[in-house]
Every structure is written in C-alpha cells, then in structure tokens.
Write a protein that holds these residues in place. Structure first.
Motif, PDB file in Angstrom:
ATOM      1  N   GLU A  25       0.821  -1.201   0.000  1.00 47.83           N
ATOM      2  CA  GLU A  25       0.000   0.000   0.000  1.00 47.83           C
ATOM      3  C   GLU A  25       0.854   1.251   0.000  1.00 47.83           C
ATOM      4  OE1 GLU A  25      -3.321   0.175   2.618  1.00 47.83           O
ATOM      5  OE2 GLU A  25      -3.362  -1.993   2.814  1.00 47.83           O
ATOM      6  N   LYS A  26       0.965   1.883  -1.153  1.00 47.24           N
ATOM      7  CA  LYS A  26       1.703   3.139  -1.272  1.00 47.24           C
ATOM      8  C   LYS A  26       0.976   4.254  -0.510  1.00 47.24           C
ATOM      9  CE  LYS A  26       3.781   6.175  -4.615  1.00 47.24           C
ATOM     10  NZ  LYS A  26       5.180   6.161  -4.766  1.00 47.24           N
ATOM     11  N   ALA A  27      -0.342   4.075  -0.282  1.00 49.00           N
ATOM     12  CA  ALA A  27      -1.123   5.091   0.430  1.00 49.00           C
ATOM     13  C   ALA A  27      -0.561   5.370   1.814  1.00 49.00           C
ATOM     14  CB  ALA A  27      -2.578   4.655   0.540  1.00 49.00           C
ATOM     15  N   ASN A  28       0.113   4.392   2.409  1.00 48.02           N
ATOM     16  CA  ASN A  28       0.660   4.577   3.751  1.00 48.02           C
ATOM     17  C   ASN A  28       1.603   5.768   3.831  1.00 48.02           C
ATOM     18  OD1 ASN A  28      -0.705   2.352   4.653  1.00 48.02           O
ATOM     19  ND2 ASN A  28       1.015   0.969   4.441  1.00 48.02           N
ATOM     20  N   ILE A  29       2.500   5.921   2.859  1.00 50.51           N
ATOM     21  CA  ILE A  29       3.493   6.990   2.943  1.00 50.51           C
ATOM     22  C   ILE A  29       2.950   8.326   2.465  1.00 50.51           C
ATOM     23  CG2 ILE A  29       5.462   5.438   2.812  1.00 50.51           C
ATOM     24  CD1 ILE A  29       5.773   6.321  -0.122  1.00 50.51           C
ATOM     25  N   LYS A  30       1.776   8.337   1.848  1.00 49.17           N
ATOM     26  CA  LYS A  30       1.183   9.597   1.415  1.00 49.17           C
ATOM     27  C   LYS A  30       0.659  10.401   2.598  1.00 49.17           C
ATOM     28  CE  LYS A  30      -0.264   8.213  -3.187  1.00 49.17           C
ATOM     29  NZ  LYS A  30      -1.398   8.063  -4.102  1.00 49.17           N
ATOM     30  N   THR A  31       0.381   9.730   3.709  1.00 46.40           N
ATOM     31  CA  THR A  31      -0.223  10.408   4.847  1.00 46.40           C
ATOM     32  C   THR A  31       0.658  10.424   6.087  1.00 46.40           C
ATOM     33  OG1 THR A  31      -1.364   8.364   5.422  1.00 46.40           O
ATOM     34  CG2 THR A  31      -2.583   9.958   4.107  1.00 46.40           C
ATOM     35  N   ILE A  32       1.835   9.804   6.024  1.00 45.46           N
ATOM     36  CA  ILE A  32       2.721   9.793   7.182  1.00 45.46           C
ATOM     37  C   ILE A  32       3.623  11.015   7.127  1.00 45.46           C
ATOM     38  CG2 ILE A  32       4.552   8.558   8.390  1.00 45.46           C
ATOM     39  CD1 ILE A  32       3.377   5.957   7.270  1.00 45.46           C
ATOM     40  N   VAL A  33       3.514  11.857   8.141  1.00 46.52           N
ATOM     41  CA  VAL A  33       4.317  13.075   8.207  1.00 46.52           C
ATOM     42  C   VAL A  33       5.774  12.704   8.455  1.00 46.52           C
ATOM     43  CG1 VAL A  33       4.733  15.164   9.577  1.00 46.52           C
ATOM     44  CG2 VAL A  33       2.399  14.497   8.973  1.00 46.52           C
ATOM     45  N   ASP A  34       6.678  13.382   7.746  1.00 47.71           N
ATOM     46  CA  ASP A  34       8.109  13.153   7.937  1.00 47.71           C
ATOM     47  C   ASP A  34       8.522  13.852   9.230  1.00 47.71           C
ATOM     48  OD1 ASP A  34      10.851  12.940   7.870  1.00 47.71           O
ATOM     49  OD2 ASP A  34      11.009  13.369   5.732  1.00 47.71           O
ATOM     50  N   GLY A  35       8.460  13.114  10.326  1.00 57.45           N
ATOM     51  CA  GLY A  35       8.733  13.671  11.653  1.00 57.45           C
ATOM     52  C   GLY A  35      10.146  14.183  11.807  1.00 57.45           C
ATOM     53  N   GLU A  36      11.097  13.511  11.194  1.00 61.98           N
ATOM     54  CA  GLU A  36      12.490  13.945  11.296  1.00 61.98           C
ATOM     55  C   GLU A  36      12.693  15.303  10.631  1.00 61.98           C
ATOM     56  OE1 GLU A  36      16.981  12.478  10.106  1.00 61.98           O
ATOM     57  OE2 GLU A  36      15.341  11.032  10.082  1.00 61.98           O
ATOM     58  N   ASN A  58       4.919  28.920  22.690  1.00 64.62           N
ATOM     59  CA  ASN A  58       4.097  27.759  22.385  1.00 64.62           C
ATOM     60  C   ASN A  58       4.486  27.180  21.028  1.00 64.62           C
ATOM     61  OD1 ASN A  58       2.049  25.894  22.675  1.00 64.62           O
ATOM     62  ND2 ASN A  58       0.408  27.304  22.103  1.00 64.62           N
ATOM     63  N   ILE A  59       4.432  25.859  20.923  1.00 65.98           N
ATOM     64  CA  ILE A  59       4.551  25.165  19.649  1.00 65.98           C
ATOM     65  C   ILE A  59       3.293  24.318  19.520  1.00 65.98           C
ATOM     66  CG2 ILE A  59       5.864  23.519  18.275  1.00 65.98           C
ATOM     67  CD1 ILE A  59       8.366  24.410  19.815  1.00 65.98           C
ATOM     68  N   LEU A  60       2.442  24.677  18.568  1.00 63.47           N
ATOM     69  CA  LEU A  60       1.111  24.087  18.451  1.00 63.47           C
ATOM     70  C   LEU A  60       0.972  23.293  17.156  1.00 63.47           C
ATOM     71  CD1 LEU A  60      -1.863  24.034  19.549  1.00 63.47           C
ATOM     72  CD2 LEU A  60      -2.245  26.054  18.134  1.00 63.47           C
ATOM     73  N   PRO A  61       0.722  21.994  17.250  1.00 67.61           N
ATOM     74  CA  PRO A  61       0.473  21.225  16.027  1.00 67.61           C
ATOM     75  C   PRO A  61      -0.951  21.466  15.525  1.00 67.61           C
ATOM     76  CG  PRO A  61       0.336  19.790  17.927  1.00 67.61           C
ATOM     77  CD  PRO A  61       0.729  21.157  18.431  1.00 67.61           C
ATOM     78  N   ILE A  62      -1.103  21.576  14.219  1.00 66.13           N
ATOM     79  CA  ILE A  62      -2.418  21.720  13.596  1.00 66.13           C
ATOM     80  C   ILE A  62      -2.723  20.405  12.896  1.00 66.13           C
ATOM     81  CG2 ILE A  62      -3.799  23.008  11.918  1.00 66.13           C
ATOM     82  CD1 ILE A  62      -2.837  24.650  14.377  1.00 66.13           C
ATOM     83  N   THR A  63      -3.830  19.784  13.267  1.00 66.95           N
ATOM     84  CA  THR A  63      -4.185  18.505  12.676  1.00 66.95           C
ATOM     85  C   THR A  63      -5.254  18.686  11.608  1.00 66.95           C
ATOM     86  OG1 THR A  63      -5.787  18.073  14.430  1.00 66.95           O
ATOM     87  CG2 THR A  63      -3.592  17.166  14.722  1.00 66.95           C
ATOM     88  N   SER A  64      -5.187  17.827  10.617  1.00 62.44           N
ATOM     89  CA  SER A  64      -6.160  17.820   9.526  1.00 62.44           C
ATOM     90  C   SER A  64      -6.623  16.399   9.306  1.00 62.44           C
ATOM     91  CB  SER A  64      -5.526  18.357   8.242  1.00 62.44           C
ATOM     92  OG  SER A  64      -5.137  19.690   8.395  1.00 62.44           O
ATOM     93  N   GLN A  65      -7.704  16.267   8.566  1.00 59.24           N
ATOM     94  CA  GLN A  65      -8.210  14.945   8.218  1.00 59.24           C
ATOM     95  C   GLN A  65      -8.448  14.882   6.726  1.00 59.24           C
ATOM     96  OE1 GLN A  65     -11.817  14.263  10.414  1.00 59.24           O
ATOM     97  NE2 GLN A  65     -10.734  13.279  12.085  1.00 59.24           N
ATOM     98  N   THR A  73     -10.834   7.491   7.252  1.00 56.94           N
ATOM     99  CA  THR A  73     -10.415   8.844   7.587  1.00 56.94           C
ATOM    100  C   THR A  73      -9.043   8.794   8.232  1.00 56.94           C
ATOM    101  OG1 THR A  73     -12.711   9.494   7.944  1.00 56.94           O
ATOM    102  CG2 THR A  73     -11.017  10.919   8.869  1.00 56.94           C
ATOM    103  N   VAL A  74      -8.150   9.632   7.737  1.00 53.72           N
ATOM    104  CA  VAL A  74      -6.792   9.703   8.256  1.00 53.72           C
ATOM    105  C   VAL A  74      -6.598  11.076   8.882  1.00 53.72           C
ATOM    106  CG1 VAL A  74      -4.356   9.656   7.642  1.00 53.72           C
ATOM    107  CG2 VAL A  74      -5.955   8.141   6.480  1.00 53.72           C
ATOM    108  N   THR A  75      -6.113  11.108  10.117  1.00 52.65           N
ATOM    109  CA  THR A  75      -5.805  12.356  10.797  1.00 52.65           C
ATOM    110  C   THR A  75      -4.294  12.493  10.853  1.00 52.65           C
ATOM    111  OG1 THR A  75      -7.787  12.123  12.152  1.00 52.65           O
ATOM    112  CG2 THR A  75      -6.122  13.670  12.937  1.00 52.65           C
ATOM    113  N   TYR A  76      -3.785  13.684  10.515  1.00 47.28           N
ATOM    114  CA  TYR A  76      -2.342  13.890  10.479  1.00 47.28           C
ATOM    115  C   TYR A  76      -2.014  15.336  10.847  1.00 47.28           C
ATOM    116  CZ  TYR A  76      -3.317  16.077   5.979  1.00 47.28           C
ATOM    117  OH  TYR A  76      -3.807  16.892   5.005  1.00 47.28           O
ATOM    118  N   THR A  77      -0.772  15.584  11.218  1.00 48.10           N
ATOM    119  CA  THR A  77      -0.316  16.938  11.519  1.00 48.10           C
ATOM    120  C   THR A  77      -0.009  17.640  10.204  1.00 48.10           C
ATOM    121  OG1 THR A  77       0.633  16.188  13.602  1.00 48.10           O
ATOM    122  CG2 THR A  77       1.405  18.313  12.755  1.00 48.10           C
ATOM    123  N   SER A  78      -0.779  18.670   9.878  1.00 46.65           N
ATOM    124  CA  SER A  78      -0.590  19.350   8.601  1.00 46.65           C
ATOM    125  C   SER A  78       0.366  20.530   8.708  1.00 46.65           C
ATOM    126  CB  SER A  78      -1.935  19.816   8.040  1.00 46.65           C
ATOM    127  OG  SER A  78      -2.572  20.678   8.951  1.00 46.65           O
TER     128      SER A  78
END
Length: 88
Positions: A25-36, A58-65, A73-78
């Motif tokens: 599933e290539k879809a996996n890497i389309k939604t995984i944020v590059d944390g490094e 403050n450092i505030l993450p903004i999440t999107s779906q 539905t995939v939730t990720y830090t945008s």
C-alpha cells in the motif's frame, strides 16, 4: 511584540520515500508526516527566534483529516505554529 511562524509539514512521499517491499500500500506513505524533517525545521526556526531575542511561548500542532481509500479517515499533523515574544 509577538511573532508567529507557520511550518507546513511534508509527508514521507513528498521527501522521496517509496513504499517498502513489506507493504503493497503506497497510500501509507502519502499520509505519514516526515517527523524527522519537521523536528529539524522546528529546531531551526526556534534557534532563529532565540538568536533574534525572542522567547518561545508555544509550539502548536495543527491537525487535519482526509479520506483515503475505502472511506477511511486519516488524521495527520498538517502544520505547526510557533508563537514567540520579543524579550529584548
């Protein structure tokens, strides 16, 4: 004086990764944020702010779906917002 910086995140796919041979599933890497990459950019921007005489408040993450295949539905830090105040 307050200052805010917005850092948009990139996915593993955006940074050139491809699906591993373990996963079909290539879809996996389309939604995984590059944390490094994100952590390095937060560190870079934070150091610039400190050097310029700001204190980070403050450092505030903004999440999107978004909806992926099969209505999952995939939730990720945008993005990340850094808020700082001038101390000098």
């Amino acid at each position: 004086m307050l200052k805010t910086i917005n850092i948009n995140t990139s996915t593993l796919e955006d940074n050139g990764a491809t699906a591993s041979w373990l996963s079909n599933e290539k879809a996996n890497i389309k939604t995984i944020v590059d944390g490094e990459a994100l952590s390095k950019e937060i560190e870079k921007q934070g150091n610039i702010l400190i050097k310029d005489g700001y204190q980070i408040l403050n450092i505030l993450p903004i999440t999107s779906q978004k909806i992926e295949a099969h209505s999952l539905t995939v939730t990720y830090t945008s993005s990340v917002i850094i808020t700082a105040i001038k101390i000098n």
